[in-house]
Design a protein around this motif. Structure first.
Motif, short mmCIF file in Angstrom:
data_model
loop_
_atom_site.label_atom_id
_atom_site.label_comp_id
_atom_site.label_asym_id
_atom_site.label_seq_id
_atom_site.Cartn_x
_atom_site.Cartn_y
_atom_site.Cartn_z
N HIS A 235 -5.11 -1.54 25.74
CA HIS A 235 -5.20 -0.34 24.91
C HIS A 235 -6.34 0.56 25.35
O HIS A 235 -6.23 1.79 25.28
N ILE A 260 -0.42 -5.31 19.96
CA ILE A 260 -0.50 -4.47 18.76
C ILE A 260 -1.41 -3.27 18.99
O ILE A 260 -0.98 -2.11 18.79
N PRO A 261 -2.67 -3.45 19.40
CA PRO A 261 -3.50 -2.26 19.67
C PRO A 261 -2.95 -1.41 20.80
O PRO A 261 -3.07 -0.18 20.78
N GLN A 264 -0.02 0.71 19.44
CA GLN A 264 -0.52 1.76 18.56
C GLN A 264 -0.89 3.00 19.37
O GLN A 264 -0.67 4.13 18.93
N HIS A 268 2.04 6.89 20.57
CA HIS A 268 1.56 8.25 20.32
C HIS A 268 1.38 9.03 21.62
O HIS A 268 0.81 10.12 21.62
N ARG A 289 3.75 -5.71 11.90
CA ARG A 289 2.31 -5.54 12.10
C ARG A 289 1.97 -4.07 12.41
O ARG A 289 0.96 -3.54 11.94
N LEU A 290 2.82 -3.42 13.19
CA LEU A 290 2.58 -2.01 13.53
C LEU A 290 2.72 -1.13 12.29
O LEU A 290 1.94 -0.18 12.09
N ARG A 291 3.72 -1.44 11.46
CA ARG A 291 3.86 -0.68 10.20
C ARG A 291 2.61 -0.84 9.34
O ARG A 291 2.10 0.12 8.75
N ALA A 293 -0.26 -1.39 10.32
CA ALA A 293 -1.37 -0.68 10.96
C ALA A 293 -1.24 0.83 10.82
O ALA A 293 -2.10 1.57 11.32
N VAL A 295 1.57 2.76 11.78
CA VAL A 295 2.45 3.45 12.74
C VAL A 295 3.71 3.89 11.99
O VAL A 295 4.41 3.06 11.40
#
Length: 349
Positions: A235, A260-261, A264, A268, A289-291, A293, A295
């Motif tokens: 990331h 995950i990071p 994210q 974008h 997990r993304l939701r 966080a 996203v």
């Protein structure tokens, strides 16, 4: 024409004249796309291809005539021609080929060196003249100031998007061929699948970067096909590197502390393709997990996970083919269905 640049540079260095044949337009199931090129030198040597073998013999003969007369030609080959089967175009399509003597090319050494180095440049061609459009300048002329102005404007736009096309300028058709820097493929996760994806990415013409935070795994010896190896948290690297609309991102880590990071950030970016490896359970957990966080669903809809098309792939190499197939289908609007089952044209617009 990228595939014959080295040969053309060698001929130029030796002072060898040649004729350059370029596909400038296609209809229906043409075997090669506009920009495909073949060259014939004064000694009869040939490099490149305009049709994958279908009409090379006829183009070779035309190129020899161009070398003798120093006059450009435009030839059309298709199944509607009386001699189409004789010259070998049996695929059902039609191609238009422009054949020019090397003496008609503008700044050939500078253009060829730029293409070889991956620097952006576009050529604007009519049968008897050529203009070169660089990111900040123009050289050569098509023979009329207003034609030059209009053609240069259109070429600049096509160059910005890495596209080639026949365009209208002053009621004339001109062929613009752009040579933008190769698109990027960034592969995250230095695993055996990543090595196969890097190989097929290089084959498809991408500038391939492999990124992993573990220096023991992210090494040139393990990824000889990669153009670049980056040892960094994925990331963090993605936050600092250039990503445009032609970039493809392949997340093969399938480890939450990495992906995950990373996703994210990835979701974008304007990247054309974002795919992530993992089982269905892993992918469902990742999306949750993304939701959590933050996203949004609109961004999550861009994520291709599990990555790749359903080819029944098992090995790293087969999986790389499945991933590449999904990238190609997404780029050109393909369905991924067997062509046998379809009645639509093989090559869409």
């Amino acid at each position: 024409m990228r595939d014959i640049v080295d040969g053309l540079l060698a001929w130029r260095a030796a002072g060898t004249e040649f004729a350059l044949a370029t596909v400038v337009n296609t209809w229906r199931s043409a075997p090669r796309q506009p920009g495909a090129a073949m060259a014939v030198n004064a000694s009869g040597e040939v490099i490149g291809s305009v049709s994958g073998g279908c009409v090379e013999g006829a183009v070779y003969a035309a190129a020899q005539e161009v070398l003798e007369t120093h006059k450009a030609q435009t030839q059309v080959y298709g199944v509607s021609d009386g001699d189409a089967f004789e010259v070998g175009l049996t695929c059902g399509g039609t191609i238009e080929v422009m054949i020019q003597p090397s003496s008609a090319l503008t700044d050939p050494d500078e253009v060829l060196r730029a293409i070889a180095a991956g620097h952006p440049v576009a050529t604007v061609t009519v049968p008897d003249a050529q203009m070169v459009v660089w990111p900040s300048s123009v050289s050569g002329s098509l023979g009329d100031p207003e034609l030059d102005r209009q053609a240069a404007q259109q070429a600049a736009g096509l160059l910005a998007h890495g596209r080639s096309a026949i365009v209208q300028a002053c009621d004339r058709e001109v062929f613009v061929q752009s040579y933008a820097a190769p698109p990027r493929m960034i592969v995250f996760g230095a695993i055996d699948f990543a090595a196969a994806v890097a190989r097929i990415g290089r084959f498809l013409g991408y500038h391939v970067t492999v990124c992993d935070a573990r220096p023991v795994f992210a090494t040139p010896a393990r990824f000889p096909e990669a153009d670049e190896i980056v040892v960094e948290w994925p990331h963090r690297y993605l936050e600092t590197t250039e990503v445009d609309e032609r970039t493809v991102l392949c997340v093969l880590t399938h480890d939450p502390k990495f992906d995950i990071p990373l996703l994210q950030v990835a979701l974008h970016t304007p990247a054309r393709y974002i795919g992530a490896m993992g089982s269905r359970r892993t992918c469902e957990d990742r999306v949750q997990r993304l939701r959590e966080a933050g996203v949004p669903d609109a961004a999550l809809s861009r994520l291709r996970a599990p990555i790749g098309l359903d080819l029944g792939a098992r090995t790293p190499e087969e999986t790389a083919v499945a991933i590449a197939a999904e990238m190609v289908a997404l780029s050109w609007g393909g369905s991924g269905a067997p062509l046998t089952d379809l009645t639509a044209p093989i090559h869409g617009s």
